[in-house]
Write an enzyme that holds these catalytic residues in place. Structure first.
Site, PDB file in Angstrom:
ATOM      1  N   ASN A 109       0.847  -1.190   0.000  1.00 22.71           N
ATOM      2  CA  ASN A 109       0.000   0.000   0.000  1.00 22.71           C
ATOM      3  C   ASN A 109       0.884   1.243   0.000  1.00 22.71           C
ATOM      4  OD1 ASN A 109      -1.801   2.237   1.041  1.00 22.71           O
ATOM      5  ND2 ASN A 109      -3.267   0.557   0.981  1.00 22.71           N
ATOM      6  N   GLN A 110       0.544   2.201  -0.817  1.00 24.91           N
ATOM      7  CA  GLN A 110       1.423   3.354  -1.051  1.00 24.91           C
ATOM      8  C   GLN A 110       1.064   4.579  -0.206  1.00 24.91           C
ATOM      9  OE1 GLN A 110       0.521   3.391  -5.242  1.00 24.91           O
ATOM     10  NE2 GLN A 110       2.409   2.301  -5.765  1.00 24.91           N
TER      11      GLN A 110
END
Length: 230
Positions: A109-110
């Site tokens: 997840n960024q």
């Protein structure tokens, strides 16, 4: 009595068969000759069904598992204090986040990379407690729209029986709050309701790995909105 067309096994073959497990095959014991024999189990069941449809030997029914209901999942408490001015709302924590009890704990997840770009802080190098303090120092809070749900896996499309969080507490716990940013389209479904409560709202590209927009474009979109609305 029905006796299938089978070939008797030798003593050594019978012993070897008893010590093994063969998928889709079964052993029959001939009560007349006391010989162990082997036959094709699916074919035998089919032939028995043709001879006696009411026998109850329905292999399909035997093999069908009972459906299992997914367990109720409970989300994470919000990251907020009385000083936040911007609240970022996701949908519901991933399995990795629930296990770690950290927002956006999935390594793909960024979110923390994007926020590092937006704030100009090395968030990805900090531990979780430091990340929270950094966000609050910039008057940013984090929460999700759903408090509980049932879900298999981590995809938003799998969310069922969801109950939303009690957002009425924001007026007392975050009196300076004026902007709501939604991390993706699922949480963005709540944008209209928050707008009706008088908040500024923006729906941003999801930082989830399931949304395959290039990271540079995600980060640029977040930076643009952040700079424009400050």
């Amino acid at each position: 009595a029905y006796v299938p067309d089978v070939k008797p096994l030798t003593e050594s073959q019978s012993t070897a068969l008893l010590c093994s497990v063969l998928p889709h095959w079964t052993m029959l014991f001939d009560t007349m000759t006391y010989d162990f024999c082997v036959c094709d189990y699916p074919a035998l069941v089919m032939e028995r069904e043709q001879k006696n449809p009411d026998s109850g030997h329905n292999e399909k029914n035997w093999a069908t598992p009972m459906p299992q209901e997914s367990s109720l999942l409970v989300g994470l408490p919000p990251i907020l204090d009385a000083g936040i001015e911007t609240l970022i709302l996701g949908s519901f924590p991933s399995r990795a986040s629930l296990e770690a009890q950290h927002y956006y704990a999935h390594r793909q997840n960024q979110f923390w990379r994007v926020m590092a770009e937006v704030l100009g802080e090395p968030l990805t190098e900090l531990d979780y407690a430091q990340k929270q303090r950094c966000l609050l120092r910039y008057h940013v809070g984090v929460w999700d729209v759903y408090r509980t749900c049932r879900r298999e896996g981590s995809l938003d499309s799998a969310i069922k029986a969801a109950q939303q969080n009690d957002f009425s507490v924001l007026g007392k716990k975050a009196p300076r709050l004026r902007r709501i940013f939604f991390n993706g389209q699922t949480s963005g479904k709540f944008a209209r309701w928050f707008a009706e409560q008088g908040y500024e709202t923006r729906i941003l590209p999801s930082t989830s790995p399931s949304y395959t927009l290039a990271f540079a474009r995600k980060a640029a979109a977040w930076r643009e909105v952040w700079a424009r609305d400050r």
